[in-house]
Write a protein that holds these residues in place. Structure first.
Motif, mmCIF file in Angstrom:
data_model
loop_
_atom_site.group_PDB
_atom_site.id
_atom_site.type_symbol
_atom_site.label_atom_id
_atom_site.label_comp_id
_atom_site.label_asym_id
_atom_site.label_seq_id
_atom_site.Cartn_x
_atom_site.Cartn_y
_atom_site.Cartn_z
ATOM 1 N N ARG A 1 118.987 134.201 27.566
ATOM 2 C CA ARG A 1 117.897 133.363 28.068
ATOM 3 C C ARG A 1 117.045 134.128 29.084
ATOM 4 O O ARG A 1 115.809 134.068 29.055
ATOM 5 N N VAL A 2 117.729 134.862 29.988
ATOM 6 C CA VAL A 2 116.973 135.666 30.962
ATOM 7 C C VAL A 2 116.143 136.724 30.248
ATOM 8 O O VAL A 2 114.958 136.931 30.532
ATOM 9 N N ALA A 3 116.764 137.417 29.275
ATOM 10 C CA ALA A 3 116.056 138.474 28.555
ATOM 11 C C ALA A 3 114.859 137.918 27.786
ATOM 12 O O ALA A 3 113.780 138.531 27.766
ATOM 13 N N SER A 4 115.035 136.746 27.161
ATOM 14 C CA SER A 4 113.924 136.160 26.399
ATOM 15 C C SER A 4 112.766 135.805 27.317
ATOM 16 O O SER A 4 111.600 135.978 26.953
ATOM 17 N N ARG A 5 113.077 135.330 28.510
ATOM 18 C CA ARG A 5 112.002 135.002 29.447
ATOM 19 C C ARG A 5 111.273 136.260 29.917
ATOM 20 O O ARG A 5 110.044 136.286 30.013
ATOM 21 N N VAL A 6 112.032 137.292 30.204
ATOM 22 C CA VAL A 6 111.406 138.538 30.657
ATOM 23 C C VAL A 6 110.499 139.098 29.564
ATOM 24 O O VAL A 6 109.350 139.477 29.806
ATOM 25 N N VAL A 7 110.999 139.130 28.339
ATOM 26 C CA VAL A 7 110.236 139.727 27.236
ATOM 27 C C VAL A 7 109.037 138.872 26.863
ATOM 28 O O VAL A 7 107.897 139.337 26.833
ATOM 29 N N LEU A 8 109.279 137.586 26.578
ATOM 30 C CA LEU A 8 108.210 136.737 26.050
ATOM 31 C C LEU A 8 107.187 136.368 27.118
ATOM 32 O O LEU A 8 105.993 136.308 26.836
ATOM 33 N N PHE A 9 107.627 136.092 28.332
ATOM 34 C CA PHE A 9 106.652 135.787 29.382
ATOM 35 C C PHE A 9 105.772 137.003 29.657
ATOM 36 O O PHE A 9 104.578 136.871 29.927
ATOM 37 N N ASN A 10 106.379 138.196 29.604
ATOM 38 C CA ASN A 10 105.578 139.403 29.804
ATOM 39 C C ASN A 10 104.586 139.600 28.661
ATOM 40 O O ASN A 10 103.484 140.127 28.876
ATOM 41 N N VAL A 11 104.952 139.200 27.445
ATOM 42 C CA VAL A 11 104.006 139.262 26.327
ATOM 43 C C VAL A 11 102.777 138.411 26.636
ATOM 44 O O VAL A 11 101.638 138.835 26.432
#
Length: 285
Positions: free
Chosen positions: A1-11
């Motif tokens: 969940r943390v990784a998905s937020r970092v990746v997708l929010f940065n997108v």
């Protein structure tokens, strides 16, 4: 969940940064005549609030949309594996939610466009008054400008409330997930009596349906963010599709001779003359 937020929010933020830079660079290529028909305040609104909506579309909506898809893909096979008949009965309310989401999304899209347009007009009013405070005070126009601003402010408030009502129209459909659980308990009770299911199976099915509850309730929020992002993308697309009136053409042969203008008069707007009676002669070289 943390990784998905970092990746997708940065997108989403990368999309916002790149699109804002692209739009700003494109605005620098447009002719002065184009700017006479587009207010600075509206352009500022598109480069700020519209870009924020696009960032949420590329970040928040994408993240939650993927989460919803993963939950459904992981949960539905388990529910049907327990008992296909009970699962089918429990999921009867879900198509209603999907249809309601489709109908609501169109209304949200239209009203989002209205809000963004009203915000643009309000930004124009603020920008013009801040830039022209000297003129406003010189002609004692404070009261009139305040009244005009109040009209634009009220227009934005009403547009925002209409959008909020459109978003709230979807909220009750999220409760249909609870109806699905009730149907699962009813049909599951009959299955227990018939000997097809154990009590533990019905409890597990109800728990799985609870897991689907949040994605169903979040669907309205996701749709709202998507529609706001779509409306903002259209407004940015309008800017990127604008073309300058004067462009460089191809020169297919060497230029020879003299360039001369006699008594040139240049009018940049109706009744606004920039040059009058100018004559010029440019020799070769």
């Amino acid at each position: 969940r943390v990784a998905s937020r970092v990746v997708l929010f940065n997108v989403g933020r990368d999309v916002e940064r790149g699109l804002r830079a692209q739009t700003f660079a494109h605005l620098a290529t447009l002719s002065p005549g184009w700017y006479r028909h587009h207010n600075v305040g509206d352009l500022m609104s598109r480069l700020t609030s519209d870009m924020t909506n696009i960032r949420l579309l590329g970040g928040f909506a994408l993240l939650n949309g993927l989460n919803t898809a993963i939950v459904f893909a992981a949960t539905l096979p388990i529910v049907f594996a327990l008992d296909a008949k009970v699962a089918a009965i429990a999921l009867l309310p879900f198509p209603v939610v999907i249809i309601a989401a489709q109908l609501t999304s169109r209304l949200v899209f239209r009203r989002t466009r209205e809000v963004q347009a009203a915000l643009g007009r309000l930004t124009v009013r603020v920008q013009e008054n801040l830039a022209g405070q000297g003129v406003v005070r010189a002609f004692s126009r404070e009261a009139a400008e305040e009244a005009s601003f109040a009209v634009s402010n009220e227009e934005l408030r009403r547009s925002s409330l209409r959008l909020a009502l459109a978003r709230l129209a979807f909220a009750p459909t999220g409760g249909l997930a609870a109806l699905g659980i009730a149907l699962a308990l009813y049909a599951g009770g009959e299955a227990i009596a018939a000997g097809r299911l154990d009590v533990g199976d019905v409890v597990e099915m109800s728990t799985r349906l609870v897991q689907l509850g949040w994605p169903m309730m979040a669907l309205g929020l996701i749709i709202s963010v998507v529609q706001r992002g779509r409306a903002s993308l259209e407004r940015i697309h309008e800017l990127l599709c604008a073309q300058p009136d004067i462009v460089d053409g191809a020169v297919h042969r060497a230029v020879r001779g003299v360039v001369e203008a006699r008594e040139l008069t240049l009018e940049v707007a109706p009744g606004k003359v920039a040059l009058a009676g100018v004559s010029v002669r440019v020799e070769l070289g």
